[in-house]
Design a protein around this motif. Sequence first.
Motif, PDB file in Angstrom:
ATOM      1  N   ARG A 209       0.826  -1.223   0.000  1.00  0.00           N
ATOM      2  CA  ARG A 209       0.000   0.000   0.000  1.00  0.00           C
ATOM      3  C   ARG A 209       0.849   1.256   0.000  1.00  0.00           C
ATOM      4  O   ARG A 209       0.544   2.221  -0.701  1.00  0.00           O
TER       5      ARG A 209
ATOM      6  N   GLY B 185      -5.853  -5.898  -0.287  1.00  0.00           N
ATOM      7  CA  GLY B 185      -7.136  -5.214  -0.153  1.00  0.00           C
ATOM      8  C   GLY B 185      -7.702  -5.537   1.215  1.00  0.00           C
ATOM      9  O   GLY B 185      -7.213  -6.440   1.905  1.00  0.00           O
TER      10      GLY B 185
ATOM     11  N   ARG C  22      -8.638  -0.074   0.017  1.00  0.00           N
ATOM     12  CA  ARG C  22      -7.176  -0.217  -0.040  1.00  0.00           C
ATOM     13  C   ARG C  22      -6.764  -1.299  -1.041  1.00  0.00           C
ATOM     14  O   ARG C  22      -5.818  -2.041  -0.824  1.00  0.00           O
ATOM     15  N   ILE C  23      -7.492  -1.389  -2.136  1.00  0.00           N
ATOM     16  CA  ILE C  23      -7.223  -2.381  -3.168  1.00  0.00           C
ATOM     17  C   ILE C  23      -6.096  -1.856  -4.053  1.00  0.00           C
ATOM     18  O   ILE C  23      -6.209  -0.779  -4.641  1.00  0.00           O
TER      19      ILE C  23
ATOM     20  N   ILE D 214      -8.425 -10.169  -6.124  1.00  0.00           N
ATOM     21  CA  ILE D 214      -8.612  -9.431  -4.875  1.00  0.00           C
ATOM     22  C   ILE D 214     -10.095  -9.180  -4.619  1.00  0.00           C
ATOM     23  O   ILE D 214     -10.603  -9.441  -3.528  1.00  0.00           O
TER      24      ILE D 214
ATOM     25  N   HIS E 200      -8.218  -8.346   5.961  1.00  0.00           N
ATOM     26  CA  HIS E 200      -7.258  -7.984   4.931  1.00  0.00           C
ATOM     27  C   HIS E 200      -6.837  -9.239   4.174  1.00  0.00           C
ATOM     28  O   HIS E 200      -6.811 -10.328   4.745  1.00  0.00           O
TER      29      HIS E 200
END
Length: 148
Positions: free
Chosen positions: A19, A60, A73-74, A89, A47
Motif C-alpha cells: 500500500r 485489499g 485499499r485495493i 482481490i 485484509h
Amino acid sequence: MNSKRITIDNDLKKAFHIRKEVFVEEQGVPLKDEFDEFDTLNEFSEHILVYYNEQPVGTGRVRWVDGFGKLERICILEPYRKFGLGKVIIKALEVIAEEKRISQVKLHGQTQAEGFYKKLGYQTSSSIFMEDGIPHILMKKDLSTKKL
C-alpha cells in the motif's frame, strides 16, 4: 496466482508495504491518510494478500459499514497489474463479505478503474468526488443476485 487472508502481523506488514509503495510513493497519497484505525487484525475488518509466483504483490481489505461490506485499499504493485490480480482481490473480498452474511458491497473506486469494476458487476452510485486528491466514484454491488 492466489490470495490468502491475513491472520498474522508479518503478513499485515507485507500488505502495508504494498500500500505504501502504490498509494503513497506512486500516487502521492499522504502517509498519514493511508493508514487508519482499521489497519489491525480484529473483527472490524479483514485484509488479504494476493500472490504472483509466490510473491505478495497486491492487497485489499473489507470492513463493515452500515450493513455494507466496504472494499478498500485495493492495490497491486505496478509490474503485476496486467495479470488479472485485481479480479482475484475483489472476488476474495466478496467471499469474505458473503461469509459474514453481508450481501451488499460498496467501494470508492478511482475513476480510472471504473470500467474494471463495472466488468465485475459494480454499478456507479455517485458523481465524481475527490479523495486524497484523486477523483473517485461510489460503486455498489448486490452479491445476492449473483448469476449461477
